[in-house]
Each structure stands twice: as C-alpha cells, then as structure tokens.
Design a protein around this motif. Structure first.
Motif, PDB file in Angstrom:
ATOM      1  N   ASN A   1     -12.589 -12.700   3.952  1.00  0.00           N
ATOM      2  CA  ASN A   1     -13.579 -13.268   3.031  1.00  0.00           C
ATOM      3  C   ASN A   1     -13.169 -14.625   2.476  1.00  0.00           C
ATOM      4  O   ASN A   1     -13.693 -15.087   1.476  1.00  0.00           O
ATOM      5  N   GLY A   2     -12.183 -15.257   3.124  1.00  0.00           N
ATOM      6  CA  GLY A   2     -11.730 -16.562   2.641  1.00  0.00           C
ATOM      7  C   GLY A   2     -10.474 -16.506   1.802  1.00  0.00           C
ATOM      8  O   GLY A   2      -9.848 -17.537   1.550  1.00  0.00           O
ATOM      9  N   PHE A   3     -10.097 -15.306   1.326  1.00  0.00           N
ATOM     10  CA  PHE A   3      -8.833 -15.194   0.590  1.00  0.00           C
ATOM     11  C   PHE A   3      -8.123 -13.867   0.827  1.00  0.00           C
ATOM     12  O   PHE A   3      -7.027 -13.636   0.328  1.00  0.00           O
ATOM     13  N   LEU A   4      -8.741 -12.965   1.611  1.00  0.00           N
ATOM     14  CA  LEU A   4      -8.110 -11.696   1.949  1.00  0.00           C
ATOM     15  C   LEU A   4      -8.553 -11.267   3.340  1.00  0.00           C
ATOM     16  O   LEU A   4      -9.738 -11.365   3.677  1.00  0.00           O
ATOM     17  N   MET A   5      -7.602 -10.799   4.134  1.00  0.00           N
ATOM     18  CA  MET A   5      -7.913 -10.259   5.458  1.00  0.00           C
ATOM     19  C   MET A   5      -7.631  -8.765   5.461  1.00  0.00           C
ATOM     20  O   MET A   5      -6.675  -8.311   4.825  1.00  0.00           O
ATOM     21  N   ILE A   6      -8.463  -8.005   6.193  1.00  0.00           N
ATOM     22  CA  ILE A   6      -8.152  -6.601   6.410  1.00  0.00           C
ATOM     23  C   ILE A   6      -8.104  -6.358   7.911  1.00  0.00           C
ATOM     24  O   ILE A   6      -8.860  -6.942   8.683  1.00  0.00           O
ATOM     25  N   LYS A   7      -7.187  -5.500   8.296  1.00  0.00           N
ATOM     26  CA  LYS A   7      -6.915  -5.257   9.710  1.00  0.00           C
ATOM     27  C   LYS A   7      -6.614  -3.778   9.909  1.00  0.00           C
ATOM     28  O   LYS A   7      -5.878  -3.177   9.131  1.00  0.00           O
ATOM     29  N   GLU A   8      -7.183  -3.204  10.966  1.00  0.00           N
ATOM     30  CA  GLU A   8      -6.892  -1.812  11.271  1.00  0.00           C
ATOM     31  C   GLU A   8      -5.468  -1.720  11.814  1.00  0.00           C
ATOM     32  O   GLU A   8      -5.121  -2.378  12.798  1.00  0.00           O
ATOM     33  N   ASP A   9      -4.641  -0.904  11.165  1.00  0.00           N
ATOM     34  CA  ASP A   9      -3.222  -0.847  11.526  1.00  0.00           C
ATOM     35  C   ASP A   9      -2.617   0.412  10.916  1.00  0.00           C
ATOM     36  O   ASP A   9      -2.917   0.752   9.770  1.00  0.00           O
ATOM     37  N   GLU A  10      -1.747   1.100  11.654  1.00  0.00           N
ATOM     38  CA  GLU A  10      -1.138   2.327  11.140  1.00  0.00           C
ATOM     39  C   GLU A  10       0.027   2.065  10.197  1.00  0.00           C
ATOM     40  O   GLU A  10       0.485   2.978   9.508  1.00  0.00           O
ATOM     41  N   SER A  11       0.533   0.834  10.161  1.00  0.00           N
ATOM     42  CA  SER A  11       1.669   0.505   9.293  1.00  0.00           C
ATOM     43  C   SER A  11       1.258   0.537   7.824  1.00  0.00           C
ATOM     44  O   SER A  11       0.080   0.422   7.487  1.00  0.00           O
ATOM     45  N   TYR A  12       2.261   0.652   6.957  1.00  0.00           N
ATOM     46  CA  TYR A  12       2.001   0.649   5.513  1.00  0.00           C
ATOM     47  C   TYR A  12       2.220  -0.724   4.881  1.00  0.00           C
ATOM     48  O   TYR A  12       1.588  -1.060   3.893  1.00  0.00           O
ATOM     49  N   ALA A  13       3.146  -1.500   5.434  1.00  0.00           N
ATOM     50  CA  ALA A  13       3.517  -2.785   4.830  1.00  0.00           C
ATOM     51  C   ALA A  13       2.719  -3.911   5.479  1.00  0.00           C
ATOM     52  O   ALA A  13       2.999  -4.309   6.613  1.00  0.00           O
ATOM     53  N   SER A  14       1.752  -4.428   4.766  1.00  0.00           N
ATOM     54  CA  SER A  14       0.941  -5.531   5.296  1.00  0.00           C
ATOM     55  C   SER A  14       1.476  -6.865   4.786  1.00  0.00           C
ATOM     56  O   SER A  14       2.029  -6.942   3.692  1.00  0.00           O
ATOM     57  N   PRO A  15       1.312  -7.938   5.568  1.00  0.00           N
ATOM     58  CA  PRO A  15       1.751  -9.265   5.094  1.00  0.00           C
ATOM     59  C   PRO A  15       0.937  -9.725   3.893  1.00  0.00           C
ATOM     60  O   PRO A  15      -0.157  -9.207   3.619  1.00  0.00           O
ATOM     61  N   ILE A  16       1.466 -10.714   3.176  1.00  0.00           N
ATOM     62  CA  ILE A  16       0.757 -11.299   2.040  1.00  0.00           C
ATOM     63  C   ILE A  16      -0.634 -11.762   2.474  1.00  0.00           C
ATOM     64  O   ILE A  16      -0.814 -12.272   3.575  1.00  0.00           O
ATOM     65  N   ALA A  17      -1.611 -11.564   1.614  1.00  0.00           N
ATOM     66  CA  ALA A  17      -3.010 -11.967   1.815  1.00  0.00           C
ATOM     67  C   ALA A  17      -3.739 -11.076   2.814  1.00  0.00           C
ATOM     68  O   ALA A  17      -4.816 -11.416   3.286  1.00  0.00           O
ATOM     69  N   SER A  18      -3.138  -9.923   3.143  1.00  0.00           N
ATOM     70  CA  SER A  18      -3.816  -8.994   4.040  1.00  0.00           C
ATOM     71  C   SER A  18      -3.580  -7.560   3.585  1.00  0.00           C
ATOM     72  O   SER A  18      -2.589  -7.256   2.919  1.00  0.00           O
ATOM     73  N   VAL A  19      -4.530  -6.704   3.930  1.00  0.00           N
ATOM     74  CA  VAL A  19      -4.425  -5.268   3.657  1.00  0.00           C
ATOM     75  C   VAL A  19      -4.750  -4.545   4.956  1.00  0.00           C
ATOM     76  O   VAL A  19      -5.704  -4.891   5.654  1.00  0.00           O
ATOM     77  N   PHE A  20      -3.954  -3.552   5.294  1.00  0.00           N
ATOM     78  CA  PHE A  20      -4.232  -2.739   6.478  1.00  0.00           C
ATOM     79  C   PHE A  20      -5.174  -1.592   6.104  1.00  0.00           C
ATOM     80  O   PHE A  20      -5.224  -1.174   4.942  1.00  0.00           O
ATOM     81  N   TYR A  21      -5.889  -1.089   7.107  1.00  0.00           N
ATOM     82  CA  TYR A  21      -6.702   0.102   6.863  1.00  0.00           C
ATOM     83  C   TYR A  21      -6.609   1.033   8.053  1.00  0.00           C
ATOM     84  O   TYR A  21      -6.266   0.635   9.167  1.00  0.00           O
ATOM     85  N   GLU A  22      -6.899   2.292   7.771  1.00  0.00           N
ATOM     86  CA  GLU A  22      -6.863   3.331   8.798  1.00  0.00           C
ATOM     87  C   GLU A  22      -8.004   4.301   8.511  1.00  0.00           C
ATOM     88  O   GLU A  22      -8.236   4.677   7.352  1.00  0.00           O
ATOM     89  N   TYR A  23      -8.731   4.686   9.552  1.00  0.00           N
ATOM     90  CA  TYR A  23      -9.834   5.635   9.386  1.00  0.00           C
ATOM     91  C   TYR A  23      -9.313   7.070   9.366  1.00  0.00           C
ATOM     92  O   TYR A  23      -8.303   7.390   9.995  1.00  0.00           O
ATOM     93  N   TYR A  24     -10.011   7.930   8.635  1.00  0.00           N
ATOM     94  CA  TYR A  24      -9.723   9.367   8.698  1.00  0.00           C
ATOM     95  C   TYR A  24     -11.033  10.130   8.845  1.00  0.00           C
ATOM     96  O   TYR A  24     -12.104   9.637   8.452  1.00  0.00           O
ATOM     97  N   THR A  25     -10.949  11.310   9.415  1.00  0.00           N
ATOM     98  CA  THR A  25     -12.148  12.138   9.600  1.00  0.00           C
ATOM     99  C   THR A  25     -12.067  13.434   8.811  1.00  0.00           C
ATOM    100  O   THR A  25     -13.085  14.020   8.463  1.00  0.00           O
ATOM    101  N   ASN A  26     -10.837  13.866   8.500  1.00  0.00           N
ATOM    102  CA  ASN A  26     -10.656  15.145   7.831  1.00  0.00           C
ATOM    103  C   ASN A  26      -9.740  14.954   6.624  1.00  0.00           C
ATOM    104  O   ASN A  26      -8.612  14.479   6.764  1.00  0.00           O
ATOM    105  N   THR A  27     -10.214  15.328   5.446  1.00  0.00           N
ATOM    106  CA  THR A  27      -9.431  15.075   4.223  1.00  0.00           C
ATOM    107  C   THR A  27      -8.152  15.905   4.184  1.00  0.00           C
ATOM    108  O   THR A  27      -7.121  15.438   3.685  1.00  0.00           O
TER     109      THR A  27
END
Length: 353
Positions: free
Chosen positions: A274-300
């Motif tokens: 969005n111009g100041f934050l990136m999100i990327k699908e990734d199984e890792s927990y530690a994301s670089p500065i200015a980015s957040v990783f995400y992971e999909y789940y189907t079952n809580t």
C-alpha cells in the motif's frame, strides 16, 4: 520500612519521575523527588538517544517512558512480586546482556534483579546506551541500598553468579556454551503473530496497526505474521493500517521498504502493498522491516495445534476470543510486569540462584 519495601518505593518514585515524559508533553512536576538533579539531564539523554539511533524517534522514546511510568506503580509491583520469596534471597551478582532493538528493552531484567535484592552487572547494547545508566543514578540517589549494586561494563563479563542474556538465535548458541556453568536465562529470536478470524471490526484492525508499526516492528512483541482464513479479503486489514501511513516519512524505514520491495519483485514473489507496508504469503515468522508475512488456515483446531507446536518461536498471539492467553488488538507493546519475555518467570529464576 524493610529493604524490599524500600526497593519498591524507589521504583515507584522512578515511575513518577518518568511520568513527566509523555508523548503528549514533557512537563515538569515539582512534586517529583530529585527533579532539580535529574529532570533536565534526562531530557538531554533522550535527545542523545534519538541522535545516536535513528530508530529511536522522540515518539518511540516517550512511548517507552510512558509505559514504564504506568507499570511502576505500587499496586502493579506488589501484585507482580506477591507470590515470590524475595526477602529470602542472599544477594548475588547477576550479569545482564541487553538487546538494543527498542528503547529500554533491558529494563525489565534490570528491575527484576534489583527488586529481588541482587546486584546488576549490565552489558548494554551500543544502540541503547544512554537512558538506563542515567535512570540507575536516579535509583542510587533515591535509595542508598542500591549504591554499589549497579555496574555497567563494555568489557568481558567477569565475577558474576548468574546471567540473563538476550540475543539472536546465532548468539544464543554462543551464550549457551559460554554460560553453561552458570544459572542462566538465554533468550532467542521470537516474533508475535495475529490470528484473524473474519469477525474483526474496523477498530480492531486500526488497533492492530499499533502492534505492527510501533517501534517500526523491531520488537519481539511486534506482529510480523498473520494467520488468516482461506479466501480472506485484505482490504479491511489495509484500511486499518492506513492510519500509520506517515511512517514512510522516516528515512531509515523508507530505505528498508524500498530495498525489501526490490528484493521481492526481483525474486518474482507475489506481494500486496500500500505504499508503506508489504504483505507476503510465507510460512516464516520473522518478516523483514516494512513487511508482514501471512499464512492461510482452514481449520481453527489445526491452527491452535500449530501455534502450540511453534510456541518457542512466538512471543505473543494477538487475537479476539480465539485462544488462551491471547493479547488484545493494540496491546502488544504495553505488557504488564508479569508478562515475561519467552514465558520465563524471571523473578522465580532469581529467587533460586
């Protein structure tokens, strides 16, 4: 007044001193003890800290001061130590190797050692070397029992009885070898996650922006990973993040954003930004500065099992009525005294050495 009560009283006084330094204003309160000696000096230390480390903005420095002033009340300290046997301790010298990722990040260990009646031998990070030695002088003048019990060193640590060391996964291996013959707490890399269920409100995502962006995401309590339901629409998430858009005006943050975006694009990774934050699908927990990783789940239930299995990698879980011991949206950077790093009870450790 016995010794433990005197120690509590000294930290309560320190909390009152810090209450003069807030994001709203820096305002001298004549009722605060030792102000003639320390008020102007601490203003200078804050300025030095900001000039030495560009991640330590005035906003973040004062936010840290606010948090500690709120934590250091007589009610909080008494509740924190209520179930520990601190009066029984014979004084030992405890070495503390401190991180420097956020302002005063080593203060909880420092407080824990002194409130337990032990002596501190602290090795500061060069990134955060101005504030704590100054506050230590305040404590020594407010309570003569602290004199001779607080030492800072940049040399090799020697003559200590136990150690609390915070570092990376790499340095922790060195720490574990080097301090294997001493009672120790060795902390490694941890990150915090948020679980999105789809039931969040607009204000929840706005609060989550505090967990993502406070201290530029450099803290172990900063959210660097999202777990989202299959098919989740990120529009609501990005709307919540938008109130932090001015973060891109920080040169160091902007440089990291540009660099990490270039790396992702050259590697042809799929990202949303969005111009100041990136999100990327990734199984890792530690994301670089200015980015957040995400992971999909189907079952809580499966997600809860995964979070339990990965508990050694996770500092906080931000969620809304999802899991035990979750942290509310917007609250990760305002821990209580009894919210221990890595879940290790520092006071219990210190009462057994």
């Amino acid at each position: 007044m016995d010794k433990i009560e005197k120690r509590i009283d000294s930290f309560v006084q320190l909390g009152q001193f810090l209450s003069q330094f807030s994001r709203k204003e820096i305002q001298r309160n004549e009722a605060v003890a030792l102000n003639d000696l320390f008020f102007d000096g601490f203003k200078h230390q804050l300025k030095l800290a900001e000039e030495t480390n560009t991640w330590f903005t005035k906003e973040n420095l004062l936010f840290a001061c606010e948090n500690w002033s709120n934590a250091l009340t007589i009610e909080n300290i008494q509740k924190w130590i209520a179930n520990e046997h601190l009066n029984d301790n014979s004084s030992k010298k405890v070495a503390i190797i401190m991180a420097g990722n956020i302002p005063l990040v080593g203060f909880h260990d420092f407080l824990s050692v002194l409130i337990s009646g032990h002596s501190v031998l602290a090795k500061l990070s060069s990134n955060d070397k101005h504030l704590l030695p100054f506050l230590a002088k305040y404590l020594e003048l407010s309570n003569e029992d602290f004199k001779g019990k607080i030492e800072f060193t940049s040399e090799k640590l020697e003559g200590f009885d136990a150690v609390i060391a915070t570092g990376s996964n790499n340095t922790s291996r060195y720490f574990e070898y080097y301090f294997k013959n001493k009672p120790n707490i060795i902390r490694k890399n941890r990150n915090s996650v948020a679980v999105i269920t789809g039931n969040e409100t607009e204000s929840d995502f706005e609060a989550l922006s505090e967990d993502v962006f406070k201290y530029f995401g450099l803290g172990c309590r900063s959210v660097s990973k999202l777990f989202v339901p299959e098919g989740f629409d990120f529009d609501a998430f990005f709307r919540g993040m938008f109130q932090k858009q001015d973060i891109i005006n920080n040169t160091k943050y902007a440089n990291n954003y540009d660099y990490n975006k270039a790396v992702y694009l050259m590697s042809e990774f799929d990202i949303l930004e969005n111009g100041f934050l990136m999100i990327k699908e990734d199984e890792s927990y530690a994301s670089p500065i200015a980015s957040v990783f995400y992971e999909y789940y189907t079952n809580t239930d499966d997600l809860k099992i995964k979070l339990y299995e990965d508990r050694d990698k996770i500092q906080c879980i931000v969620a809304k009525d999802f899991i035990e011991n979750e942290v509310k949206f917007g609250q990760t950077q305002q821990p209580n005294l009894w919210d221990y790093a890595d879940g290790v009870n520092t006071l219990k450790f210190l009462s057994t050495i």
